[in-house]
Design a protein around this motif. Structure first.
Motif, PDB file in Angstrom:
ATOM      1  N   GLN A  66       0.770  -1.271  -0.230  1.00 20.11           N
ATOM      2  CA  GLN A  66      -0.086  -0.041   0.013  1.00 20.11           C
ATOM      3  C   GLN A  66       0.923   1.203   0.005  1.00 20.11           C
ATOM      4  OE1 GLN A  66      -3.402  -0.158  -0.361  1.00 20.11           O
ATOM      5  NE2 GLN A  66      -3.319   2.097  -0.797  1.00 20.11           N
ATOM      6  N   ARG A  67       1.913   1.088   0.797  1.00 19.47           N
ATOM      7  CA  ARG A  67       2.969   2.569   0.799  1.00 19.47           C
ATOM      8  C   ARG A  67       3.465   2.600  -0.663  1.00 19.47           C
ATOM      9  NH1 ARG A  67       8.618   2.467   4.301  1.00 19.47           N
ATOM     10  NH2 ARG A  67       9.392   4.190   3.031  1.00 19.47           N
ATOM     11  N   VAL A  68       3.892   1.896  -1.408  1.00 19.15           N
ATOM     12  CA  VAL A  68       4.409   1.600  -2.587  1.00 19.15           C
ATOM     13  C   VAL A  68       3.495   2.468  -3.418  1.00 19.15           C
ATOM     14  CG1 VAL A  68       5.115   0.598  -4.751  1.00 19.15           C
ATOM     15  CG2 VAL A  68       5.937  -0.222  -2.353  1.00 19.15           C
ATOM     16  N   ILE A  69       2.219   2.216  -3.429  1.00 16.23           N
ATOM     17  CA  ILE A  69       1.171   2.791  -4.369  1.00 16.23           C
ATOM     18  C   ILE A  69       0.973   4.217  -3.815  1.00 16.23           C
ATOM     19  CG2 ILE A  69      -1.380   2.854  -4.889  1.00 16.23           C
ATOM     20  CD1 ILE A  69      -1.220  -0.387  -4.569  1.00 16.23           C
ATOM     21  N   GLU A  70       0.669   4.280  -2.376  1.00 15.66           N
ATOM     22  CA  GLU A  70       0.354   5.567  -2.015  1.00 15.66           C
ATOM     23  C   GLU A  70       1.518   6.657  -2.216  1.00 15.66           C
ATOM     24  OE1 GLU A  70      -0.759   5.042   2.005  1.00 15.66           O
ATOM     25  OE2 GLU A  70      -2.613   4.092   1.343  1.00 15.66           O
ATOM     26  N   GLU A  71       2.782   6.263  -1.975  1.00 18.34           N
ATOM     27  CA  GLU A  71       4.185   7.242  -2.341  1.00 18.34           C
ATOM     28  C   GLU A  71       4.555   7.534  -3.656  1.00 18.34           C
ATOM     29  OE1 GLU A  71       7.154   6.267   0.623  1.00 18.34           O
ATOM     30  OE2 GLU A  71       5.554   6.464   2.277  1.00 18.34           O
ATOM     31  N   ASP A  72       3.814   6.547  -4.489  1.00 16.06           N
ATOM     32  CA  ASP A  72       4.123   6.721  -5.782  1.00 16.06           C
ATOM     33  C   ASP A  72       5.599   6.196  -6.122  1.00 16.06           C
ATOM     34  OD1 ASP A  72       1.509   7.393  -7.115  1.00 16.06           O
ATOM     35  OD2 ASP A  72       2.089   9.440  -6.656  1.00 16.06           O
ATOM     36  N   MET A  73       5.987   5.202  -5.418  1.00 13.13           N
ATOM     37  CA  MET A  73       7.403   4.688  -5.425  1.00 13.13           C
ATOM     38  C   MET A  73       7.733   4.240  -6.901  1.00 13.13           C
ATOM     39  SD  MET A  73       7.770   2.923  -1.748  1.00 13.13           S
ATOM     40  CE  MET A  73       9.377   3.103  -1.344  1.00 13.13           C
ATOM     41  N   PHE A  74       8.792   3.946  -7.414  1.00 10.41           N
ATOM     42  CA  PHE A  74       9.175   3.561  -8.675  1.00 10.41           C
ATOM     43  C   PHE A  74       9.135   1.843  -8.332  1.00 10.41           C
ATOM     44  CE2 PHE A  74      10.959   7.772  -9.506  1.00 10.41           C
ATOM     45  CZ  PHE A  74      10.144   8.217 -10.133  1.00 10.41           C
ATOM     46  N   TYR A  75       8.324   1.151  -9.097  1.00  9.39           N
ATOM     47  CA  TYR A  75       8.637  -0.341  -8.757  1.00  9.39           C
ATOM     48  C   TYR A  75       9.168  -0.984  -9.954  1.00  9.39           C
ATOM     49  CZ  TYR A  75       4.048  -0.165 -11.099  1.00  9.39           C
ATOM     50  OH  TYR A  75       2.931   0.344 -11.729  1.00  9.39           O
ATOM     51  N   PRO A  76       9.920  -2.126  -9.551  1.00  9.76           N
ATOM     52  CA  PRO A  76      10.045  -2.771  -8.410  1.00  9.76           C
ATOM     53  C   PRO A  76      10.634  -2.166  -7.389  1.00  9.76           C
ATOM     54  CG  PRO A  76      11.479  -3.799 -10.033  1.00  9.76           C
ATOM     55  CD  PRO A  76      10.825  -2.640 -10.622  1.00  9.76           C
ATOM     56  N   VAL A  77      10.275  -2.301  -6.007  1.00 10.83           N
ATOM     57  CA  VAL A  77      11.048  -1.698  -4.994  1.00 10.83           C
ATOM     58  C   VAL A  77      11.707  -2.967  -4.467  1.00 10.83           C
ATOM     59  CG1 VAL A  77      10.618  -0.715  -2.580  1.00 10.83           C
ATOM     60  CG2 VAL A  77       9.238   0.012  -4.729  1.00 10.83           C
ATOM     61  N   VAL A  78      12.780  -2.882  -4.023  1.00 14.93           N
ATOM     62  CA  VAL A  78      13.427  -4.274  -3.385  1.00 14.93           C
ATOM     63  C   VAL A  78      13.894  -3.776  -2.029  1.00 14.93           C
ATOM     64  CG1 VAL A  78      15.432  -5.937  -3.752  1.00 14.93           C
ATOM     65  CG2 VAL A  78      14.565  -4.752  -5.574  1.00 14.93           C
ATOM     66  N   LEU A  79      13.371  -4.886  -1.112  1.00 16.56           N
ATOM     67  CA  LEU A  79      13.749  -4.905   0.335  1.00 16.56           C
ATOM     68  C   LEU A  79      14.543  -5.914   0.717  1.00 16.56           C
ATOM     69  CD1 LEU A  79      11.218  -2.661   0.344  1.00 16.56           C
ATOM     70  CD2 LEU A  79      10.807  -3.739   2.653  1.00 16.56           C
ATOM     71  N   ILE A  80      15.567  -5.721   1.326  1.00 14.94           N
ATOM     72  CA  ILE A  80      16.189  -6.683   2.286  1.00 14.94           C
ATOM     73  C   ILE A  80      15.849  -6.735   3.727  1.00 14.94           C
ATOM     74  CG2 ILE A  80      18.411  -7.549   3.017  1.00 14.94           C
ATOM     75  CD1 ILE A  80      19.604  -6.854   0.384  1.00 14.94           C
ATOM     76  N   GLU A  81      15.113  -7.495   4.253  1.00 18.51           N
ATOM     77  CA  GLU A  81      14.402  -7.472   5.491  1.00 18.51           C
ATOM     78  C   GLU A  81      13.596  -6.164   5.348  1.00 18.51           C
ATOM     79  OE1 GLU A  81      14.150  -9.768   7.539  1.00 18.51           O
ATOM     80  OE2 GLU A  81      15.813 -11.087   6.541  1.00 18.51           O
ATOM     81  N   ASP A  82      13.868  -5.098   6.284  1.00 16.18           N
ATOM     82  CA  ASP A  82      12.931  -4.119   6.301  1.00 16.18           C
ATOM     83  C   ASP A  82      13.521  -2.766   5.731  1.00 16.18           C
ATOM     84  OD1 ASP A  82      14.957  -3.610   8.152  1.00 16.18           O
ATOM     85  OD2 ASP A  82      13.278  -2.951   9.612  1.00 16.18           O
ATOM     86  N   GLN A  83      14.671  -2.818   4.826  1.00 21.61           N
ATOM     87  CA  GLN A  83      15.580  -1.666   4.342  1.00 21.61           C
ATOM     88  C   GLN A  83      15.409  -1.679   2.873  1.00 21.61           C
ATOM     89  OE1 GLN A  83      19.542  -1.538   5.422  1.00 21.61           O
ATOM     90  NE2 GLN A  83      19.875  -0.109   4.129  1.00 21.61           N
ATOM     91  N   VAL A  84      14.816  -0.704   2.134  1.00 18.42           N
ATOM     92  CA  VAL A  84      14.782  -0.493   0.904  1.00 18.42           C
ATOM     93  C   VAL A  84      16.118  -0.438   0.322  1.00 18.42           C
ATOM     94  CG1 VAL A  84      14.022   1.008  -0.924  1.00 18.42           C
ATOM     95  CG2 VAL A  84      12.599   0.829   0.802  1.00 18.42           C
ATOM     96  N   VAL A  85      16.572  -1.377  -0.535  1.00 23.38           N
ATOM     97  CA  VAL A  85      17.781  -1.152  -1.284  1.00 23.38           C
ATOM     98  C   VAL A  85      17.883  -1.064  -2.871  1.00 23.38           C
ATOM     99  CG1 VAL A  85      19.209  -2.808   0.616  1.00 23.38           C
ATOM    100  CG2 VAL A  85      17.747  -3.858  -1.437  1.00 23.38           C
TER     101      VAL A  85
END
Length: 107
Positions: A66-85
């Motif tokens: 939901q955050r990816v959508i709401e914040e208009d993040m460029f996807y794909p978004v890659v996380l390692i555990e809880d950190q966006v990398v």
């Protein structure tokens, strides 16, 4: 042996509007899974794909989708555990650096 980390790739079937000419989220997921396995053989890790438009019941994954959508993040978004990398066009160098920071050893 290290504790298995989870890498999560958030994306959608449809390409990100700002990511024209880049691989799809699913292609990026497959590519990352193969690249990580080659770089860190016999070391435990898990790569999970999450469709942001149809997230799983897992509350944490659903909330981040939901955050990816709401914040208009460029996807794909890659996380390692809880950190966006990575976002949009993830860089292996950045992902490898985070893996190694967490104790993985490159071959």
């Amino acid at each position: 042996m290290k504790q298995e980390i989870e890498m999560t790739v958030y994306g959608a079937e449809q390409l990100c509007p700002s990511c024209v000419n880049l691989p799809s989220s699913k292609e990026t997921y497959e590519w990352l899974k193969a690249a990580i396995a080659r770089k860190y053989p016999n070391q435990p890790f898990k790569v999970t794909y999450v469709d942001i438009l149809n997230p799983p019941e897992d509350e944490e994954k659903k909330n981040f989708a939901q955050r990816v959508i709401e914040e208009d993040m460029f996807y794909p978004v890659v996380l390692i555990e809880d950190q966006v990398v990575g976002e949009g066009n993830p860089r292996l160098k950045t992902i490898y650096a985070e893996m190694e920071r967490r104790g993985y050893t490159a071959v």
